[in-house]
Design a protein around this motif. Structure first.
Motif, PDB file in Angstrom:
ATOM      1  N   CYS A 347       0.861  -1.179   0.000  1.00  0.00           N
ATOM      2  CA  CYS A 347       0.000   0.000   0.000  1.00  0.00           C
ATOM      3  C   CYS A 347       0.901   1.234   0.000  1.00  0.00           C
ATOM      4  CB  CYS A 347      -0.910   0.003   1.229  1.00  0.00           C
ATOM      5  SG  CYS A 347       0.014   0.209   2.755  1.00  0.00           S
ATOM      6  N   PRO A 348       0.345   2.434  -0.166  1.00  0.00           N
ATOM      7  CA  PRO A 348       1.222   3.615  -0.222  1.00  0.00           C
ATOM      8  C   PRO A 348       2.158   3.745   0.981  1.00  0.00           C
ATOM      9  CG  PRO A 348      -0.973   4.202  -0.948  1.00  0.00           C
ATOM     10  CD  PRO A 348      -1.052   2.781  -0.479  1.00  0.00           C
ATOM     11  N   CYS A 349       1.683   3.422   2.200  1.00  0.00           N
ATOM     12  CA  CYS A 349       2.580   3.560   3.358  1.00  0.00           C
ATOM     13  C   CYS A 349       3.460   2.324   3.539  1.00  0.00           C
ATOM     14  CB  CYS A 349       1.797   3.857   4.633  1.00  0.00           C
ATOM     15  SG  CYS A 349       1.167   2.389   5.474  1.00  0.00           S
ATOM     16  N   GLY A 350       3.075   1.231   2.896  1.00  0.00           N
ATOM     17  CA  GLY A 350       3.921   0.045   2.897  1.00  0.00           C
ATOM     18  C   GLY A 350       3.671  -0.954   4.012  1.00  0.00           C
ATOM     19  N   GLN A 351       2.680  -0.684   4.878  1.00  0.00           N
ATOM     20  CA  GLN A 351       2.523  -1.534   6.058  1.00  0.00           C
ATOM     21  C   GLN A 351       1.280  -2.407   6.040  1.00  0.00           C
ATOM     22  OE1 GLN A 351       4.875  -2.026   8.184  1.00  0.00           O
ATOM     23  NE2 GLN A 351       6.165  -0.463   7.224  1.00  0.00           N
ATOM     24  N   ARG A 352       0.401  -2.244   5.072  1.00  0.00           N
ATOM     25  CA  ARG A 352      -0.864  -2.980   5.104  1.00  0.00           C
ATOM     26  C   ARG A 352      -0.622  -4.491   5.102  1.00  0.00           C
ATOM     27  NH1 ARG A 352      -6.776  -1.631   3.206  1.00  0.00           N
ATOM     28  NH2 ARG A 352      -6.175   0.153   4.463  1.00  0.00           N
ATOM     29  N   CYS A 357      -1.174   0.139   9.162  1.00  0.00           N
ATOM     30  CA  CYS A 357      -1.348   0.853   7.906  1.00  0.00           C
ATOM     31  C   CYS A 357      -2.155   2.114   8.140  1.00  0.00           C
ATOM     32  CB  CYS A 357      -2.044  -0.054   6.892  1.00  0.00           C
ATOM     33  SG  CYS A 357      -2.536   0.782   5.385  1.00  0.00           S
ATOM     34  N   ARG A 358      -1.660   3.231   7.630  1.00  0.00           N
ATOM     35  CA  ARG A 358      -2.344   4.506   7.837  1.00  0.00           C
ATOM     36  C   ARG A 358      -3.128   4.926   6.595  1.00  0.00           C
ATOM     37  NH1 ARG A 358       2.924   5.321   9.241  1.00  0.00           N
ATOM     38  NH2 ARG A 358       3.208   6.514   7.320  1.00  0.00           N
ATOM     39  N   CYS A 359      -3.223   4.005   5.611  1.00  0.00           N
ATOM     40  CA  CYS A 359      -3.836   4.413   4.346  1.00  0.00           C
ATOM     41  C   CYS A 359      -5.348   4.211   4.377  1.00  0.00           C
ATOM     42  CB  CYS A 359      -3.269   3.606   3.187  1.00  0.00           C
ATOM     43  SG  CYS A 359      -1.492   3.563   3.171  1.00  0.00           S
TER      44      CYS A 359
HETATM   45 ZN   LIG Z   1      -0.702   1.660   4.127  1.00  0.00          ZN
END
Ligand SMILES: [Zn+2]
Length: 505
Positions: A347-352, A357-359
């Motif tokens: 995902c854009p933040c990379g953590q999903r 994940c903050r997206c």
């Molecule tokens: Zn994310």
């Protein structure tokens, strides 16, 4: 008097054989070259004149006309210098004209008559061997680049003077022997021995290598996905000598001085690469990254950073295995059969799926939407990589797995490829896209259930069958069983992170 000789010029990634005819007749001193020469060939008049004189021969002060054929092809570069000089020396009676020309002369000339290396020597040698010209004369300075191509005999000379003294005597030219043995070695960079544990990932990479499946590696930043992708060629079977020569020739045509190696090539262009840089372009066409990764791997790191038109340009090579460029009324074809590896964050933040994940969901969806299109149609496998845990690295049982380093992985892959080739040869279905092992009725039922439940598109079903074939070959089995289907579905597992709606539609 007319003297003739043979040479070769590079034309795109391929070379063409050129017949050189020189006519020396009485009249005002003049030197002209006809037959579509470019400015470099025209300039060679000055070099040839100086070289012939400085090597101690006569440059005839007469009317000299040199014709290059086939006349329809544009002749580029200075590679015809030596062939033209030889034709002139023959036309002026300074060396005998053989009845049948056994040699091709592939070198530029320096002003003092020394022979200078040409660009694209391997391409020229391939073209000459196809035209049944066996003997190739090159500059001594280039003798280390002579490949042991079947049917080609090499002769290397430092200067025009030494070459002509042998030709004058009518003796056969001394042979520059090249041997295969000490030349073709693997040049792997990095080894999977440095990746401790992660047996399931190594297994998945092996399966991708068996079937040459295009694959995406997904994971958070720092999980090692790029590092693993870069080591991927080290688990691929060695190239045959001819494949290695072919790749070497393609790199030479691009003006690169690649090492001759039987490790499949890896190219990882930066995401700022242009369409022309990726698929080739220019006039004459120079090969792009897809051609330079022929028989090897094209790695697109951080796939979504590449411009959309750049990714779209991969459609043709991914479909046909080659690139066709139309230039000046001619179509130049360049081979481009590569295995595509792409890395990206989930995902854009990379953590999903890995951390916090903050997206927004919509942002994740938009992120994956960028991937749709020709690329995703071709991707058979998607691999989710977790950062390695400390306990994992310490555990001896994980350390001593069967796939402990690149060499053992490569052995397993090579064995599976042989089985695959054997079975495919028997069923005479050699199309990679359709190749599949016979499937048990249980496995077929499982696949049908999965197709409805997941759901899988028709294309998805075909991809699962392809991957399942590689899985069973990897296990030394030439029939697809239920557990092969299960593993194949897992390796295509795009069920999380929003990719599902894109891949299997
Ligand atoms: Zn994310």
């Amino acid at each position: 008097l007319v003297g003739t000789s043979l040479g070769a010029v590079l034309d795109g990634v391929h070379a063409s054989v050129v017949l050189v005819e020189a006519d020396v007749s009485s009249g005002l001193p003049n030197f002209s070259i006809v037959g579509l020469p470019d400015s470099a060939v025209t300039e060679s008049k000055l070099r040839i004149r100086s070289a012939i004189k400085n090597a101690g021969f006569d440059f005839p002060t007469k009317r000299i006309t040199v014709n290059l054929s086939p006349a329809s092809m544009k002749k580029r570069g200075a590679g015809l210098d030596l062939a033209i000089a030889i034709a002139i020396l023959r036309a002026s009676g300074q060396i005998p004209q053989p009845e049948r020309e056994p040699h091709a002369f592939c070198a530029e000339l320096g002003l003092s008559g020394q022979l200078v290396p040409v660009t694209g020597l391997a391409n020229m040698a391939f073209a000459l061997s196809k035209s049944s010209v066996q003997h190739v004369v090159v500059a001594s300075l280039q003798s280390h680049q002579c490949l042991p191509i079947p049917d080609i005999v090499w002769h290397a000379f430092p200067s025009l003077r030494e070459l002509v003294s042998v030709l004058k005597g009518g003796d056969s030219l001394p042979i520059h022997h090249v041997t295969m043995s000490h030349r073709l070695e693997r040049t792997d960079e990095g080894d999977f021995a440095e990746v401790i544990g992660l047996e399931d990932i190594k297994r998945a990479l092996c399966i991708a290598a068996v079937g040459q499946h295009h694959m995406l590696l997904v994971g958070p930043p720092g999980c090692g996905k790029t590092m693993m992708a870069e080591r991927f060629p080290s688990i691929l079977p060695s190239l045959t000598p001819i494949q290695a020569f072919e790749i070497h020739a393609l790199h030479q045509a691009a003006g690169l001085n690649a090492e001759l190696s039987c490790t499949p090539p890896l190219r990882s262009p930066h995401h700022s690469v242009t369409v022309a840089g990726l698929v080739g372009g220019g006039m004459p066409p120079t090969p792009g990254e897809v051609t330079l990764s022929h028989h090897g791997v094209l790695l697109l790191d951080e796939l979504l950073e590449y411009a959309r038109p750049t990714l779209e340009a991969l459609r043709e090579p991914l479909t046909t295995g080659c690139v066709r460029l139309a230039r000046a009324g001619k179509v130049y074809e360049m081979p481009a059969k590569f295995q595509l590896l792409g890395t990206l964050n989930p995902c854009p933040c990379g953590q999903r799926g890995y951390g916090e994940c903050r997206c927004m969901d919509s942002a994740v969806k938009r992120y994956w939407m960028k991937l749709s299109g020709p690329l995703l149609d071709r991707v058979d496998m998607m691999l989710y990589i977790s950062p390695r845990s400390k306990e994992d690295a310490k555990s001896p049982s994980v350390r001593d797995g069967q796939l402990r380093d690149s060499s053992s992985m490569r052995q397993a892959v090579t064995k599976a490829r042989e089985l695959l080739r054997h079975v495919v040869a028997q069923t005479s279905r050699d199309e990679v896209a359709h190749r599949a092992f016979p499937i048990t009725s249980d496995a077929k039922r499982l696949l049908q259930r999965a197709a409805t439940a997941l759901p899988l598109s028709q294309r998805g079903v075909q991809a699962v069958l392809r991957v399942a074939t590689s899985v069973s070959a990897f296990e030394g089995d030439s029939t697809i069983h239920s557990h092969h289907i299960e593993e194949a579905i897992a390796l295509r597992s795009h069920r999380s992170m929003g990719a599902e709606s894109l891949i299997d539609v």
